[in-house]
Design a protein around this motif. Structure first.
Motif, PDB file in Angstrom:
ATOM      1  N   PHE A   4       0.833  -1.200   0.000  1.00 19.15           N
ATOM      2  CA  PHE A   4       0.000   0.000   0.000  1.00 19.15           C
ATOM      3  C   PHE A   4       0.873   1.258   0.000  1.00 19.15           C
ATOM      4  O   PHE A   4       0.645   2.180  -0.788  1.00 19.15           O
ATOM      5  N   LEU A   5       1.862   1.290   0.879  1.00 18.11           N
ATOM      6  CA  LEU A   5       2.734   2.472   0.959  1.00 18.11           C
ATOM      7  C   LEU A   5       3.554   2.653  -0.313  1.00 18.11           C
ATOM      8  O   LEU A   5       3.731   3.782  -0.790  1.00 18.11           O
ATOM      9  N   SER A  27       2.730   1.676  -3.359  1.00 18.35           N
ATOM     10  CA  SER A  27       1.823   2.129  -4.410  1.00 18.35           C
ATOM     11  C   SER A  27       1.445   3.592  -4.213  1.00 18.35           C
ATOM     12  O   SER A  27       1.384   4.363  -5.178  1.00 18.35           O
ATOM     13  N   ALA A  28       1.183   3.978  -2.978  1.00 19.17           N
ATOM     14  CA  ALA A  28       0.839   5.375  -2.690  1.00 19.17           C
ATOM     15  C   ALA A  28       2.006   6.297  -3.032  1.00 19.17           C
ATOM     16  O   ALA A  28       1.815   7.370  -3.617  1.00 19.17           O
ATOM     17  N   ALA A  29       3.214   5.877  -2.695  1.00 20.73           N
ATOM     18  CA  ALA A  29       4.391   6.695  -3.010  1.00 20.73           C
ATOM     19  C   ALA A  29       4.601   6.806  -4.518  1.00 20.73           C
ATOM     20  O   ALA A  29       4.904   7.890  -5.034  1.00 20.73           O
ATOM     21  N   GLN A  30       4.434   5.714  -5.224  1.00 24.59           N
ATOM     22  CA  GLN A  30       4.593   5.722  -6.679  1.00 24.59           C
ATOM     23  C   GLN A  30       3.541   6.623  -7.321  1.00 24.59           C
ATOM     24  O   GLN A  30       3.839   7.409  -8.214  1.00 24.59           O
ATOM     25  N   THR A  31       2.294   6.506  -6.869  1.00 19.67           N
ATOM     26  CA  THR A  31       1.210   7.335  -7.410  1.00 19.67           C
ATOM     27  C   THR A  31       1.475   8.809  -7.120  1.00 19.67           C
ATOM     28  O   THR A  31       1.323   9.658  -8.004  1.00 19.67           O
ATOM     29  N   PHE A  32       1.867   9.123  -5.900  1.00 20.25           N
ATOM     30  CA  PHE A  32       2.168  10.502  -5.534  1.00 20.25           C
ATOM     31  C   PHE A  32       3.339  11.040  -6.355  1.00 20.25           C
ATOM     32  O   PHE A  32       3.324  12.186  -6.805  1.00 20.25           O
ATOM     33  N   VAL A  84      -1.554   7.391 -13.463  1.00 20.35           N
ATOM     34  CA  VAL A  84      -2.080   7.411 -12.091  1.00 20.35           C
ATOM     35  C   VAL A  84      -3.087   6.275 -11.872  1.00 20.35           C
ATOM     36  O   VAL A  84      -2.935   5.497 -10.927  1.00 20.35           O
ATOM     37  N   GLU A  90      -1.234   2.936 -11.698  1.00 17.71           N
ATOM     38  CA  GLU A  90      -0.537   2.674 -10.442  1.00 17.71           C
ATOM     39  C   GLU A  90      -1.506   2.320  -9.325  1.00 17.71           C
ATOM     40  O   GLU A  90      -1.225   1.456  -8.510  1.00 17.71           O
ATOM     41  N   VAL A  91      -2.630   3.015  -9.278  1.00 17.43           N
ATOM     42  CA  VAL A  91      -3.635   2.712  -8.255  1.00 17.43           C
ATOM     43  C   VAL A  91      -4.149   1.281  -8.448  1.00 17.43           C
ATOM     44  O   VAL A  91      -4.234   0.508  -7.492  1.00 17.43           O
ATOM     45  N   GLY A 107      -1.491  -1.278  -7.446  1.00 12.28           N
ATOM     46  CA  GLY A 107      -1.406  -1.439  -5.998  1.00 12.28           C
ATOM     47  C   GLY A 107      -2.566  -2.232  -5.434  1.00 12.28           C
ATOM     48  O   GLY A 107      -2.382  -3.139  -4.614  1.00 12.28           O
TER      49      GLY A 107
END
Length: 184
Positions: free
Chosen positions: A29-30, A32-37, A54, A57-58, A61
């Motif tokens: 989760f972290l 994927s969130a970092a990659q998306t951000f 975007v 990536e979501v 994840g």
């Protein structure tokens, strides 16, 4: 809240398989969130690419976490049941001993590890690529349809020979082409 955290930590301390399972899901989760951000804030990536990257990536994840849970949780439960039924046994180990619990926890860790490899390294890329192909074809088809001109047939298109708006007729075009020395 503190009591819940204490019970949860104690539960994880007694079950290494669950600890690995939860931490792997949190890690994906972290990541994927970092990659998306990172994609969202990268100024070198144009808006059109971000519209594709975007959601990709979501979805990546979510599919990693979802498939990990779908594959790993039943695998861990199956391993646990096989050990309890004696199908998988540890030689010369008493079922009530701490050593048995440790070996059972090790089997759960191994099941979690195998579930992670199968789900995120084999199944997720296969499913992601298949769904990505479908989405790419749909987007490509939509882009072609968006690029096609639309005409309103309720009015007659205009041919601008000069300042006046002359209706589009072949005779008007021929006269225009002759006046400009264009060959037809």
């Amino acid at each position: 809240m503190a009591n819940f955290i204490q019970k949860t930590v104690a539960n994880f301390a007694n079950d290494n398989g669950k600890f690995l399972f939860i931490n792997a899901a949190i890690g994906w989760f972290l990541a994927s969130a970092a990659q998306t951000f990172g994609i969202m804030t990268n100024k070198k990536i144009d808006k059109e690419d971000k519209k594709f990257l975007v959601p990709q990536e979501v979805f990546d994840g979510l599919s990693n976490i979802g498939l990990y849970a779908i594959i790993t949780a039943p695998l861990m439960n199956m391993t646990d049941k096989l050990i309890d039924k004696g199908v998988i046994s540890f030689r010369n180990v008493d079922k009530n001993s701490a050593e048995f619990k440790s070996l059972k926890g090790g089997a759960a860790v191994l099941a979690s590890f195998v579930g992670g490899i199968v789900s995120t390294n084999i199944l997720t890329p296969m499913i992601r690529n298949k769904l990505g192909t479908v989405a790419q074809r749909k987007a490509f088809k939509q882009k072609i349809q968006d690029a096609m001109p639309t005409y309103n047939f309720n009015y007659q298109p205009l041919f601008r020979k000069s300042q006046d708006n002359t209706p589009l007729r072949i005779s008007n075009y021929i006269n225009f082409a002759k006046s400009k020395n264009l060959k037809i």
